[in-house]
Design an enzyme around this catalytic site. Structure first.
Site, mmCIF file in Angstrom:
data_model
loop_
_atom_site.group_PDB
_atom_site.id
_atom_site.type_symbol
_atom_site.label_atom_id
_atom_site.label_comp_id
_atom_site.label_asym_id
_atom_site.label_seq_id
_atom_site.Cartn_x
_atom_site.Cartn_y
_atom_site.Cartn_z
ATOM 1 N N TYR A 167 -12.903 -3.430 11.895
ATOM 2 C CA TYR A 167 -11.563 -2.836 11.879
ATOM 3 C C TYR A 167 -10.870 -3.028 13.225
ATOM 4 C CZ TYR A 167 -8.098 0.730 10.446
ATOM 5 O OH TYR A 167 -6.961 1.386 10.077
ATOM 6 N N GLY A 217 0.819 -1.199 0.000
ATOM 7 C CA GLY A 217 0.000 0.000 0.000
ATOM 8 C C GLY A 217 0.852 1.248 0.000
#
Length: 259
Positions: free
Chosen positions: A155, A13
Site C-alpha cells: 500500500y 469507488g
C-alpha cells in the site's frame, strides 16, 4: 449558488466510504456526479440513498482494468456531456506481509488497484479536459503516501507512486486550466478498512483495534478522521477557489504526517 454549479464529476469507488462522502458533497455544491463501483446492487442502493434525482448516475465497472477505467470516464461524458472533475478514489490492498514474505501477486494487485487505476482514469480524463482547457483531478493517496509502515509495503509503495504521478501531471497541464492534486487521509474506519484492516493489523503484529489505536495515537488529534473531512477538501480542490493549488499532497490526517 453552489461552488460547483454546472460542473460534472466522476468518482470511482463512489458507492460508499470517502468516495460516497465526496460525491454527496459535490452534489450539494451543484455538480452532477457519476459514481462508480463493481456492484450494481450497491450502486442502486447508493443512488436511492443519495436521493438526488437525475443529478447522480451510477456506472458499474472494474477499475482494475484499463477498459473499465476508460468506460467509467468516457461514460461520464456520454451521460452528462462533459467531465470537469475526476476523483480517482477507488483503491485498497490485501494479502499484506513483510517484504521478505510478500508475493508478486499481492504487490501487483495493489499497484493495479491503486496506481494503475489512477493513471488510466487520469489519462482518459485529460483527453477531455485538455481540449476544454479546464479541469480538476483529485487522486487518492494516503498518509502512507508520505510515510512508511512495517507490513504495509504494498500500500505504501502504490500511494507513493500516485503522489509522483500527481506531481508530474500537474507540471504538464498547469498552464491549461487543469489542476492535479492528491488527498492524503489518515486512517478512516470505512467499510474497506473494516474488511482489510484485520489482516493488515496481523501483518504488523497487532489486532484490528490495536491498529486503529496506533493510527489515532500517531495523530495530533488522537482520533481517526472521518469521511466528511476528506470530502470537504475535495470540494475545495474541485472549485474555483482551488485554482491556485496544484501538484500538492494535501494531508487530512489529524497531524500525523510530518509534512
Amino acid at each position: 449558488m453552489g461552488a460547483l454549479d454546472g460542473k460534472v464529476a466522476c468518482v470511482t469507488g463512489g458507492t460508499r466510504g470517502i468516495g460516497r462522502a465526496a460525491a454527496e458533497a459535490f452534489v450539494r455544491e451543484g455538480a452532477k456526479v457519476v459514481i462508480n463501483g463493481r456492484s450494481e446492487e450497491k450502486g442502486k442502493q447508493a443512488i436511492a440513498e443519495m436521493d438526488a434525482g437525475d443529478d447522480v448516475h451510477f456506472i458499474g465497472g472494474d477499475v482494475k482494468t484499463r477498459e473499465g477505467c476508460e468506460a467509467i470516464v468516457n461514460g461520464t461524458v456520454d451521460h452528462f456531456g462533459q467531465i470537469d472533475i475526476l476523483f480517482a478514489n477507488a483503491g485498497g490492498a490485501s494479502n499484506h506481509a513483510p517484504v521478505v514474505d510478500l508475493t508478486d501477486e499481492a504487490m501487483q494487485d495493489s499497484l493495479v488497484w491503486n496506481f494503475w487505476h489512477t493513471f488510466w482514469t487520469m489519462q482518459t480524463a485529460l483527453k477531455h479536459m485538455i481540449p476544454q482547457q479546464s479541469g480538476r483531478i483529485i487522486t487518492m493517496s494516503s498518509v502512507e503516501g508520505k510515510m512508511g509502515k512495517p507490513g504495509l509495503s504494498i500500500y505504501v509503495t502504490a500511494k507513493h507512486a500516485i503522489n509522483g504521478l500527481t506531481k508530474s501531471a500537474a507540471q504538464e497541464v498547469g498552464t491549461m486550466g487543469i489542476t492535479v492534486n492528491s488527498v492524503c487521509p489518515g486512517a478512516i474506519e470505512t467499510d474497506i478498512m473494516k474488511a482489510e484492516g484485520p489482516p493488515a493489523a496481523a501483518a504488523m503484529g497487532l489486532d484490528y483495534q490495536g491498529l486503529l489505536d496506533v493510527f489515532a495515537e500517531e495523530s495530533a488529534i488522537k482520533r481517526l478522521n472521518e469521511t466528511r473531512d476528506v470530502a470537504e477538501i475535495c470540494v475545495l480542490l474541485a472549485s474555483d477557489a482551488g485554482a491556485g493549488i496544484t501538484g500538492s499532497m494535501i494531508s487530512v490526517d489529524g497531524g500525523t504526517s510530518p509534512y
